[in-house]
Motif scaffolding. Structure first.
Motif, PDB file in Angstrom:
ATOM      1  N   ASP A   1      -7.786   1.867  -1.093  1.00 28.55           N
ATOM      2  CA  ASP A   1      -8.266   1.768   0.288  1.00 28.55           C
ATOM      3  C   ASP A   1      -9.554   0.963   0.383  1.00 28.55           C
ATOM      4  O   ASP A   1      -9.817   0.312   1.400  1.00 28.55           O
ATOM      5  CB  ASP A   1      -8.496   3.168   0.856  1.00 28.55           C
TER       6      ASP A   1
ATOM      7  N   THR B   1       0.834  -1.206   0.000  1.00 32.12           N
ATOM      8  CA  THR B   1       0.000   0.000   0.000  1.00 32.12           C
ATOM      9  C   THR B   1       0.864   1.249   0.000  1.00 32.12           C
ATOM     10  O   THR B   1       0.579   2.216  -0.725  1.00 32.12           O
ATOM     11  CB  THR B   1      -0.927  -0.007   1.216  1.00 32.12           C
TER      12      THR B   1
ATOM     13  N   GLY C   1      -6.621  -2.977   1.096  1.00 28.93           N
ATOM     14  CA  GLY C   1      -6.653  -1.830   1.984  1.00 28.93           C
ATOM     15  C   GLY C   1      -7.682  -1.906   3.081  1.00 28.93           C
ATOM     16  O   GLY C   1      -7.514  -1.255   4.126  1.00 28.93           O
ATOM     17  N   SER C   2      -8.762  -2.658   2.899  1.00 33.66           N
ATOM     18  CA  SER C   2      -9.847  -2.645   3.876  1.00 33.66           C
ATOM     19  C   SER C   2      -9.995  -3.939   4.652  1.00 33.66           C
ATOM     20  O   SER C   2     -10.741  -4.002   5.629  1.00 33.66           O
ATOM     21  CB  SER C   2     -11.179  -2.336   3.156  1.00 33.66           C
TER      22      SER C   2
END
Length: 777
Positions: free
Chosen positions: A326, A299, A331-332
């Motif tokens: 994201d 990331t 990312g989540s």
């Protein structure tokens, strides 16, 4: 430190191909920058002006239209509309041809005047990101499955603990003892929601987080209240997993004795099962740490590369791209974080007696730090060794010891005793050099050898031990010469001759010392590997065991020196510096045995792997060691009986063994001589950027393999004693082995990289009857 170097230093070596190719994306950005400079050259300054144009512009800013109080300020909606219209890219979640979810970026800006490079950049960035997400998702699924298995193992352990500690104890009091129960199922449900969210791309972060926690809490409550079986009932469908590797277990397998898989409720078994699960939890937590680091680094790499893109192109594409990153699985997803929290809670409660500091210390072992004391001590011992060697040379030359009558007797008796320490020190120096270059070229040797995290010593520590031993050895030689040359200390002659034996006993005592001094973990690891080598067919063969056995095959002369120790000090004539070992039939017989013993160990290891792994290559490898045993014994026989018959036999056997061993070294152990490789006659993947190094190493290996020619050619040098020549030839073999070590482990590392194998498998104590579980479901 630049981010590119930081990324490379922190990435998991075995996963290097799965990381974002940050360096290649930077090269595309350089092409974009060059293209923009060609098509849009900066405006030139007017003639005669040497300052930038901004210094000669009209002063403004205090009375501009935006500052006036009656000027209409653009609304936030106008700004949003303007940002949407000015976005250079559009990022969408798509279904790829392989059926997997992914990202696809549409470049909205003008592609003329070099814009085609930007198209290439986003196409490659999408491919790299989708590769990262695919790999990360696969690894998360693996750890979720392993978490489910650890849940079952903990259920069985709790039940076993109840049965051992208090058989009459009610299971209701420990119904909530396992803190990781069914977390894998909850996290899997959460992952499916994330996939759905990724395809739609419409749910907000707060809504998603709330939904996840609601589902997890619901699943936990349902499982605990309805579906969670009583711990004692679990024992009805659990058997012992006989994975302990002992000589007894091997003998039972050979004799086809059925394994006893029934549970025996004893304290010893409980401690054994707890130790196995403790190790499994530590290794599992280490996997989770690496996965979290993998997600963070990738990331961060995407963020860095997009910022560079915005800076070069003066666009604002990073915000839109990072928003989609994201919202993606990478990312989540927070399954890894949740698993880490639950592992910590479970480990602290059940394996650290609720001592948080102790539990986290076991889960998060700190890497060995480089101490200034080590460097300072190393410098001291290096200087001390150099001074002692210089003093020894001056002592020999000033007293003309070499030309005296006793020099021949000294070379035949004491020189073989002290040469043993020279062989050990040289091998340790080569190993220190190996560690240095393994680290430089990112070969993950602690994982390959199976060292515990935080216990692997560096090259400085190995150098410190080797030079410390050299100080003791050279000091002993000097003391021996001084006592011998001083006529006033004749009564200490027995003590003089015992100095080498005392030094050897001291080294062995330090090696087996039970106190936590002088790298106890590494010493005990070495002792364990030695025991496994000596009992070769009785233990399951791992890389550290056969790697050490290969080192022993290069220390044949050291084994003979050790044999000479026993003969010299048990004959009873060491006080007058005389020995009859060379004319002793028992000694000569054992000389044959000792020369072939290390090769026998490797042969037995190959046979064990052949029958256990059904790998035919191990049979051919064992045949190589058998040929070497024949060559070594025939050469030893020729040194005892210089006849044409034995010379011819020794030549044939040695030629076959040397050719076979050289081929195996280069092709199988190093993975070289591949004519179809993109690196001609080498291999596709090389850690050292200079191919000449590999060709030089191959040539050196061939030349040093032929060092045995000295024995068959009866080479003699007037300026060298026979024992000195033997020592030099043995030292050359140790140097060859040191070079072999680097390329052998490099090839093993690349094999692990090709399979993304970064974790060791840990045996679990219990087996579940899956058939009964399916019936219950």
């Amino acid at each position: 430190m630049k981010f590119g170097k930081e990324l490379r230093s922190q990435m998991v070596p075995e996963w290097e191909e799965a990381y974002l190719d940050y360096e290649y994306l930077k090269t595309i950005l350089k092409d974009i920058q060059h293209s923009r400079q060609v098509h849009e050259p900066p405006p030139a300054n007017p003639p005669g002006l040497t300052r930038q144009l901004t210094l000669y512009r009209k002063f403004s800013g205090l009375t501009g239209p935006n500052v006036a109080t009656n000027q209409k300020t653009p609304s936030s909606n106008d700004h949003a509309q303007h940002d949407l219209e000015s976005q250079p890219i559009l990022v969408n979640a798509v279904k790829r041809a392989s059926g997997e979810d992914g990202l696809e970026t549409t470049f909205l800006a003008d592609t003329r005047d070099g814009g085609e490079y930007e198209l290439v950049f986003f196409r490659r960035l999408d491919d790299e990101f989708n590769k990262v997400v695919k790999f990360y998702k696969a690894k998360v699924e693996e750890v979720l499955e392993e978490a489910d298995m650890l849940n079952k193992q903990m259920d069985a352990l709790i039940a076993f603990r109840i049965k051992v500690d208090n058989p009459k104890h009610s299971w209701f009091e420990t119904a909530t003892a396992v803190d990781m129960n069914h977390l894998a199922s909850a996290a899997a449900t959460s992952a499916s929601m994330l996939s759905t969210s990724l395809s739609s791309g419409r749910k907000s972060d707060s809504r998603r987080s709330g939904d996840h926690m609601e589902i997890i809490n619901e699943i936990r409550s349902n499982r605990r209240s309805n579906n969670r079986p009583a711990p004692l009932e679990i024992l009805d469908r659990v058997t012992v997993n006989n994975t302990v590797n002992t000589p007894l277990s091997t003998i039972k397998v050979v004799l086809k004795v059925p394994n006893q898989n029934e549970l025996k409720f004893s304290t010893d078994n409980l401690q054994k099962f707890e130790g196995q699960l403790r190790t499994a939890f530590i290794e599992f937590y280490y996997k989770l740490q690496l996965l979290r680091s993998y997600s963070f680094l990738n990331t961060m790499a995407i963020s860095k590369i997009m910022k560079k893109y915005d800076k070069i192109t003066t666009r604002t594409a990073s915000r839109a791209y990072m928003k989609m990153v994201d919202n993606s699985y990478l990312g989540s997803s927070d399954e890894v974080r949740k698993l880490m929290d639950r592992v910590e809670v479970t480990f602290i409660k059940h394996f650290a007696n609720s001592n948080r500091k102790k539990g986290l210390h076991a889960l998060k072992p700190k890497s060995r730090k480089q101490k200034h004391a080590v460097s300072a001590s190393l410098g001291f011992f290096v200087g001390f060794t150099a001074a002692l060697v210089l003093a020894l040379i001056l002592n020999i030359r000033s007293r003309a010891i070499i030309g005296k009558d006793g020099s021949e007797q000294y070379m035949e008796t004491l020189f073989p005793l002290y040469s043993l320490f020279a062989f050990i020190v040289l091998h340790m120096l080569m190993y220190a050099a190996n560690i240095y270059f393994w680290r430089r070229y990112r070969v993950n040797y602690p994982f390959i050898f199976g060292f515990k995290v935080g216990t692997a010593i560096g090259y400085r520590e190995v150098l410190l031990v080797s030079f410390g031993l050299s100080v003791l050895a050279v000091s002993s030689v000097l003391a021996n010469l001084d006592m011998e040359m001083d006529p006033t200390t004749g009564e200490y002659k027995a003590l003089t001759e015992l100095l080498p034996a005392v030094l050897l006993i001291l080294v062995i005592a330090i090696l087996i010392c039970p106190f936590n001094i002088i790298y106890r973990s590494s010493r005990y690891f070495l002792i364990t590997c030695i025991v496994h080598c000596v009992c070769a067919p009785l233990y399951k063969v791992v890389l550290a065991d056969f790697f050490l056995a290969d080192q022993f095959t290069s220390q044949v002369q050291a084994f003979r020196s050790f044999e000479f120790y026993i003969c010299y000090y048990t004959s009873g004539k060491y006080k007058v510096r005389e020995n009859t070992c060379r004319s002793n039939d028992v000694y000569n017989t054992f000389n044959f045995i000792v020369a072939g013993t290390p090769y026998c160990w490797r042969l037995l290891q190959c046979l064990r792997r052949l029958f256990e792994e059904k790998d035919t290559s191990q049979g051919w490898n064992g045949l190589k060691y058998f040929a070497t045993i024949v060559a070594v014994t025939t050469r030893t026989a020729y040194t005892r009986n210089h006849t044409i018959k034995w010379k011819v036999i020794a030549w044939i056997a040695s030629g076959v063994a040397a050719s076979y061993s050289t081929y195996w070294d280069l092709v199988h152990d190093w993975g070289l001589l591949n004519r179809k490789s993109k690196n001609r006659w080498l291999r596709d993947k090389l850690l050292i950027p200079y191919s000449s190094v590999y060709f030089g190493a191959m040539a050196m290996n061939v030349l040093l393999r032929l060092a045995w020619l000295q024995t068959l050619l009866d080479l003699k040098f007037s300026f060298l004693h026979h024992q000195s020549l033997v020592t030099i030839m043995a030292s050359l073999e140790i140097i060859r082995r040191g070079v072999w070590n680097f390329f052998r482990l490099e090839n093993e590392h690349l094999n692990n990289v090709g399979k993304f194998r970064a974790f060791k498998s840990v045996p679990l104590p219990f087996n579940y009857d899956e058939g009964e579980e399916e019936e219950e479901d």
